[in-house]
Design an enzyme around this catalytic site. Structure first.
Site, PDB file in Angstrom:
ATOM      1  N   LYS A 105      -9.145 122.536 -21.129  1.00 25.40           N
ATOM      2  CA  LYS A 105     -10.110 121.532 -20.653  1.00 25.40           C
ATOM      3  C   LYS A 105      -9.488 120.150 -20.691  1.00 25.40           C
ATOM      4  O   LYS A 105      -9.569 119.396 -19.738  1.00 25.40           O
ATOM      5  CB  LYS A 105     -11.345 121.597 -21.555  1.00 25.40           C
ATOM      6  CG  LYS A 105     -12.651 121.366 -20.928  1.00 25.40           C
ATOM      7  CD  LYS A 105     -13.293 122.561 -20.316  1.00 25.40           C
ATOM      8  CE  LYS A 105     -12.451 123.272 -19.291  1.00 25.40           C
ATOM      9  NZ  LYS A 105     -13.001 124.512 -18.839  1.00 25.40           N
ATOM     10  N   GLU A 120      -9.150 127.259 -24.962  1.00 24.76           N
ATOM     11  CA  GLU A 120     -10.040 126.737 -23.926  1.00 24.76           C
ATOM     12  C   GLU A 120     -10.160 125.207 -24.037  1.00 24.76           C
ATOM     13  O   GLU A 120     -10.109 124.497 -23.032  1.00 24.76           O
ATOM     14  CB  GLU A 120     -11.410 127.420 -24.052  1.00 24.76           C
ATOM     15  CG  GLU A 120     -12.506 126.854 -23.186  1.00 24.76           C
ATOM     16  CD  GLU A 120     -12.192 126.820 -21.702  1.00 24.76           C
ATOM     17  OE1 GLU A 120     -11.206 127.447 -21.267  1.00 24.76           O
ATOM     18  OE2 GLU A 120     -12.913 126.127 -20.964  1.00 24.76           O
ATOM     19  N   ASN A 170      -9.677 129.820   5.466  1.00 22.89           N
ATOM     20  CA  ASN A 170      -9.514 129.843   4.007  1.00 22.89           C
ATOM     21  C   ASN A 170      -8.757 131.117   3.683  1.00 22.89           C
ATOM     22  O   ASN A 170      -9.218 132.207   4.044  1.00 22.89           O
ATOM     23  CB  ASN A 170     -10.904 129.838   3.338  1.00 22.89           C
ATOM     24  CG  ASN A 170     -10.840 130.156   1.861  1.00 22.89           C
ATOM     25  OD1 ASN A 170      -9.793 130.040   1.229  1.00 22.89           O
ATOM     26  ND2 ASN A 170     -11.964 130.567   1.298  1.00 22.89           N
ATOM     27  N   GLY A 171      -7.609 131.011   3.042  1.00 21.13           N
ATOM     28  CA  GLY A 171      -6.820 132.200   2.705  1.00 21.13           C
ATOM     29  C   GLY A 171      -5.349 131.949   2.999  1.00 21.13           C
ATOM     30  O   GLY A 171      -4.926 130.799   3.147  1.00 21.13           O
ATOM     31  N   CYS A 198     -10.407 126.208  -0.422  1.00 18.78           N
ATOM     32  CA  CYS A 198     -10.815 125.631   0.851  1.00 18.78           C
ATOM     33  C   CYS A 198     -12.296 125.937   1.077  1.00 18.78           C
ATOM     34  O   CYS A 198     -12.771 127.033   0.782  1.00 18.78           O
ATOM     35  CB  CYS A 198     -10.041 126.140   2.053  1.00 18.78           C
ATOM     36  SG  CYS A 198      -8.280 125.850   1.947  1.00 18.78           S
ATOM     37  N   LYS A 250     -12.073 124.640  -7.340  1.00 15.53           N
ATOM     38  CA  LYS A 250     -12.997 125.400  -8.170  1.00 15.53           C
ATOM     39  C   LYS A 250     -12.866 126.902  -7.956  1.00 15.53           C
ATOM     40  O   LYS A 250     -13.012 127.677  -8.890  1.00 15.53           O
ATOM     41  CB  LYS A 250     -14.424 124.945  -7.827  1.00 15.53           C
ATOM     42  CG  LYS A 250     -15.516 125.618  -8.631  1.00 15.53           C
ATOM     43  CD  LYS A 250     -15.578 125.047 -10.011  1.00 15.53           C
ATOM     44  CE  LYS A 250     -16.654 125.672 -10.867  1.00 15.53           C
ATOM     45  NZ  LYS A 250     -16.396 125.413 -12.291  1.00 15.53           N
ATOM     46  N   TRP A 257      -7.434 122.983   0.357  1.00 15.94           N
ATOM     47  CA  TRP A 257      -6.539 123.029  -0.807  1.00 15.94           C
ATOM     48  C   TRP A 257      -5.225 123.576  -0.254  1.00 15.94           C
ATOM     49  O   TRP A 257      -5.152 124.732   0.149  1.00 15.94           O
ATOM     50  CB  TRP A 257      -7.099 123.936  -1.890  1.00 15.94           C
ATOM     51  CG  TRP A 257      -6.320 123.877  -3.163  1.00 15.94           C
ATOM     52  CD1 TRP A 257      -6.470 122.976  -4.169  1.00 15.94           C
ATOM     53  CD2 TRP A 257      -5.269 124.755  -3.568  1.00 15.94           C
ATOM     54  NE1 TRP A 257      -5.574 123.233  -5.176  1.00 15.94           N
ATOM     55  CE2 TRP A 257      -4.821 124.323  -4.833  1.00 15.94           C
ATOM     56  CE3 TRP A 257      -4.639 125.861  -2.987  1.00 15.94           C
ATOM     57  CZ2 TRP A 257      -3.793 124.952  -5.532  1.00 15.94           C
ATOM     58  CZ3 TRP A 257      -3.610 126.482  -3.678  1.00 15.94           C
ATOM     59  CH2 TRP A 257      -3.203 126.025  -4.933  1.00 15.94           C
ATOM     60  N   GLU A 265      -6.704 119.777 -17.989  1.00 14.93           N
ATOM     61  CA  GLU A 265      -7.081 119.743 -16.582  1.00 14.93           C
ATOM     62  C   GLU A 265      -7.858 118.502 -16.193  1.00 14.93           C
ATOM     63  O   GLU A 265      -7.718 118.031 -15.073  1.00 14.93           O
ATOM     64  CB  GLU A 265      -7.807 121.025 -16.155  1.00 14.93           C
ATOM     65  CG  GLU A 265      -9.204 121.211 -16.663  1.00 14.93           C
ATOM     66  CD  GLU A 265      -9.883 122.467 -16.089  1.00 14.93           C
ATOM     67  OE1 GLU A 265     -10.691 123.052 -16.808  1.00 14.93           O
ATOM     68  OE2 GLU A 265      -9.627 122.845 -14.943  1.00 14.93           O
ATOM     69  N   ARG A 278     -14.105 123.119  -3.668  1.00 17.46           N
ATOM     70  CA  ARG A 278     -13.231 124.247  -3.330  1.00 17.46           C
ATOM     71  C   ARG A 278     -11.831 123.795  -2.927  1.00 17.46           C
ATOM     72  O   ARG A 278     -10.933 124.617  -2.737  1.00 17.46           O
ATOM     73  CB  ARG A 278     -13.838 125.052  -2.187  1.00 17.46           C
ATOM     74  CG  ARG A 278     -15.202 125.612  -2.504  1.00 17.46           C
ATOM     75  CD  ARG A 278     -15.729 126.418  -1.348  1.00 17.46           C
ATOM     76  NE  ARG A 278     -14.968 127.621  -1.156  1.00 17.46           N
ATOM     77  CZ  ARG A 278     -15.287 128.813  -1.658  1.00 17.46           C
ATOM     78  NH1 ARG A 278     -16.372 128.952  -2.366  1.00 17.46           N
ATOM     79  NH2 ARG A 278     -14.523 129.857  -1.450  1.00 17.46           N
ATOM     80  N   HIS A 320       6.901 128.458 -36.862  1.00 13.47           N
ATOM     81  CA  HIS A 320       7.946 129.235 -36.195  1.00 13.47           C
ATOM     82  C   HIS A 320       8.556 128.470 -35.023  1.00 13.47           C
ATOM     83  O   HIS A 320       9.159 129.069 -34.145  1.00 13.47           O
ATOM     84  CB  HIS A 320       7.384 130.595 -35.765  1.00 13.47           C
ATOM     85  CG  HIS A 320       6.874 131.377 -36.928  1.00 13.47           C
ATOM     86  ND1 HIS A 320       7.723 132.019 -37.802  1.00 13.47           N
ATOM     87  CD2 HIS A 320       5.616 131.545 -37.417  1.00 13.47           C
ATOM     88  CE1 HIS A 320       6.999 132.587 -38.762  1.00 13.47           C
ATOM     89  NE2 HIS A 320       5.721 132.299 -38.553  1.00 13.47           N
TER      90      HIS A 320
HETATM   91  C1  AGP Z   1     -11.279 125.999 -15.869  1.00 10.49           C
HETATM   92  O1  AGP Z   1     -11.978 124.862 -16.127  1.00 10.49           O
HETATM   93  C2  AGP Z   1     -11.054 126.344 -14.475  1.00 10.49           C
HETATM   94  N1  AGP Z   1     -12.029 125.982 -13.581  1.00 10.49           N
HETATM   95  C3  AGP Z   1     -10.410 127.701 -14.240  1.00 10.49           C
HETATM   96  O2  AGP Z   1      -9.556 128.007 -15.284  1.00 10.49           O
HETATM   97  C4  AGP Z   1     -11.356 128.889 -13.967  1.00 10.49           C
HETATM   98  O3  AGP Z   1     -12.001 129.272 -15.137  1.00 10.49           O
HETATM   99  C5  AGP Z   1     -10.520 130.026 -13.389  1.00 10.49           C
HETATM  100  O4  AGP Z   1      -9.943 129.590 -12.183  1.00 10.49           O
HETATM  101  C6  AGP Z   1     -11.333 131.262 -13.145  1.00 10.49           C
HETATM  102  O5  AGP Z   1     -12.353 131.037 -12.229  1.00 10.49           O
HETATM  103  P1  AGP Z   1     -13.548 132.041 -12.101  1.00 10.49           P
HETATM  104  O6  AGP Z   1     -14.293 132.025 -13.375  1.00 10.49           O
HETATM  105  O7  AGP Z   1     -14.357 131.518 -10.953  1.00 10.49           O
HETATM  106  O8  AGP Z   1     -12.960 133.392 -11.822  1.00 10.49           O
END
Ligand code: AGP
Length: 605
Positions: free
Chosen positions: A481, A477, A98-99, A2, A600, A74, A484, A27, A500
């Site tokens: 990517k 990774e 936010n929270g 948020c 984010k 969010w 997502e 956010r 396996h």
């Molecule tokens: C990946 O593309 C994401 N944005 C996510 O996995 C991110 O790396 C994760 O939420 C950790 O965020 P941070 O690096 O701000 O702690």
């Protein structure tokens, strides 16, 4: 998660807030809303959807006024709909949050709120509790409310009878505030503040900030005034735009040579890795018996690369723990365990809580953070900032490669501090590290070739990624990517593990991306590739330039990576994987920068 914004001053509050909400939208982007307090009383405009939808909702409405709060959500409690969008109003109180208020059910009962609430949110309950305690003294109402709450919160609050004033309080979730040329502003992060001023402060936890057009006052919870500790943001506004690219993700991928260079170069002195600016004593690197990396998502994947490097080159044991699992697995950390927290935002709550726990156990700690002054940086004993600049796309790219850059530097410094490497070895390692920005540029120059290769998986339902050792770490990774941003199901597998079980899923035409960059693993990796090919898989191979491939290795597509020493090959290979994910997403016409359901900054557990 948020984004919150508040403005009071001479400017047009609605315009300032809508513009700021666009900058904060990464956010959370389920719904958005603003509240304006002015001559015409309180006006709330909110709607499910993006800030763009809110702008439409505002058209033709009375949006005049000089004081207001705004929110981009969010969803946590309550679905995505207009009523659950913030701001929430109860009685004389309007607030954004936010929270998560964990005890919202108990509070609903205690203050007899059932039947009186219009939303399903925990936030409206908090607004009702503030209203319950409000007798004309905002500080007292906020203090008494905060003492009843369990959970995390950043609140910005308006009271009907406190014109031009915004009150803010927080626990864990961030709030920063600043004086603008014509008033005062608060926000979840500096992104929305830097267009006005580089000078800001972080609201300390359990303190109340009162914003008025004349400035900002800070009080502790007992009502005593406190001095504000100002900081300077080093992000300029120009860095925040898309710079002519259709999406931030592409812009941020393209910025990697510069971001990595700016992360590495200030930390090399006389050809040696140097953390004296960060004040990290060699003893911290030389004396630890083991290392525990805590991080989430992409940052955790960077930690996995760090583990391989440090274990191979330093010979000490490294654990990489998902921060969200750390607390629930009876973590064993102590004064001999160096804890490294990695986080782009520096606000990820799981990482923050894990770090606090480790510090309480006496572990020395270093955090690798991108956002200056973020909570994780403040809690950590030492901090190394990645100089990636603002990363706006939800999918992390330049933060990842700059985190890797810091891990290379740390590895080298650790080796030097422990007297493990000869001067020649150290010199060779540092020379290779300095080559990384140019090698990344070389990869980026081939982006159209990578775009064509990405076409091979554009319509895939599932994509498998296989590799061993460091290659496996970066495929985790690469797979995240792809998932997502393109919504294609993808799994990364250590190639030796396929037999396996998972190889059962490989059938005619299943797309497989294989990465082969480590000489010592090459022949085994190529055998594993043949195994999937003989089950009909279509393989896209990323392999070093000049590596011989035998006739019959029958690979449908091969991308040749610029050559580096093996430990550094993860850098160019990662960028190729990022571009593949990016092109698949943009060619599918998706909102690359704001994938569904994500945000984010993850400030809820
Ligand atoms: C990946 O593309 C994401 N944005 C996510 O996995 C991110 O790396 C994760 O939420 C950790 O965020 P941070 O690096 O701000 O702690």
């Amino acid at each position: 998660m948020c984004g919150i914004i508040g403005y009071t001053g001479k400017g047009n509050a609605a315009k300032i807030m809508l513009d700021a909400l666009e900058l904060l939208e990464y956010r959370g982007y389920d719904s958005a809303g603003i509240a304006l307090l002015g001559g015409n009383g309180m006006r709330i405009l909110k709607s499910a959807g993006r800030v763009g939808d809110l702008r439409k909702r505002c058209k033709g409405q009375d949006t005049g006024g000089h004081c207001g709060i705004g929110h981009t959500r969010w969803a946590t409690h309550g679905g995505v709909c207009d009523q659950n969008a913030h701001p929430h109003r109860f009685g004389r109180v309007t607030l954004i949050h936010n929270g998560i208020i964990e005890n919202y059910k108990e509070l609903t009962e205690k203050y007899h709120l059932a039947g009186k609430l219009r939303s399903q949110t925990d936030t409206e309950v908090a607004a009702a509790v503030v209203d319950h305690f409000y007798t004309g003294d905002p500080y007292s109402a906020i203090r008494r409310t905060v003492l009843k709450l369990k959970g995390t919160f950043a609140f910005a609050v308006l009271f009907d009878d406190q014109p031009d004033k915004i009150f803010a309080v927080r626990n864990v979730s961030p709030i920063v505030a600043a004086i603008t040329p014509d008033g005062a502003i608060l926000s979840s992060d500096v992104a929305a503040i830097v267009p006005f001023t580089p000078d800001y402060f972080v609201l300390p936890e359990f303190h109340v900030a009162a914003l008025s057009p004349a400035g900002i006052e800070l009080f502790d919870l007992s009502g005593d005034r406190e001095e504000i500790v100002w900081q300077k943001a080093d992000w300029d506004v120009g860095q925040s735009g898309k710079g002519g690219y259709p999406f931030y993700m592409e812009k941020e991928i393209m910025e990697q040579p510069k971001a990595v260079q700016e992360t590495i170069l200030p930390r090399i002195r006389d050809g040696r890795p140097d953390f004296s600016e960060e004040g990290i004593p060699d003893r911290v690197l030389a004396e630890c018996k083991r290392i525990c990396v805590i991080a989430c998502g992409t940052a955790m994947h960077a930690g996995l690369v760090g583990k391989s490097l440090i274990q191979a080159m330093i010979g000490i044991h490294v654990d990489v723990v998902m921060a969200s699992e750390f607390m629930y697995n009876d973590p064993v950390v102590d004064g001999e365990t160096l804890v490294i927290a990695i986080s782009q935002s520096g606000e990820t709550i799981d990482t923050l809580e894990a770090l606090k726990f480790a510090r309480a156990c006496g572990s020395p700690s270093i955090s690798i953070v991108n956002v200056r002054g973020a909570s994780i940086a403040r809690v950590s004993e030492y901090v190394i900032y990645t100089n990636a600049g603002p990363e706006i796309a939800v999918a992390s790219t330049k933060a990842y490669t700059t985190q890797l850059a810091v891990l290379y530097l740390l590895t080298a410094r650790m080796a030097a501090a422990r007297g493990l490497w000869s001067e020649k070895t150290l010199e060779g390692f540092m020379q290779e590290l300095k080559r990384v920005p140019d090698v990344l540029k070389q990869v980026l120059q081939t982006k159209e070739e990578i775009h064509r290769l990405a076409g091979a998986i554009l319509h895939a339902r599932d994509v498998f990624m296989i590799g061993r050792g460091l290659d496996y770490s970066i495929l985790l990774e690469g797979s995240l990517k792809l998932k997502e941003v393109s919504y294609i199901h993808s799994e990364a597998y250590a190639s030796g593990e396929l037999k396996h079980g998972t190889i059962a899923l490989i059938t005619e035409d299943t797309p497989v991306i294989a990465v082969v960059t480590q000489e010592k693993l090459k022949s085994k990796e190529l055998s594993n590739i043949r195994e999937v090919q003989s089950r009909g898989a279509r393989v896209l191979l990323l392999i070093k330039e000049g590596e011989a491939l035998e006739e019959g290795e029958g690979l449908s597509c091969v991308y040749r990576l610029p050559r580096m020493e093996d430990p550094f090959m993860v850098m160019p290979a990662s960028v190729v994987l990022q571009l593949i994910a990016y092109y698949v997403s943009s060619d599918k016409g998706l909102d690359v920068d704001k994938p569904r359901n994500l945000a984010k900054v993850v400030t809820v557990e």
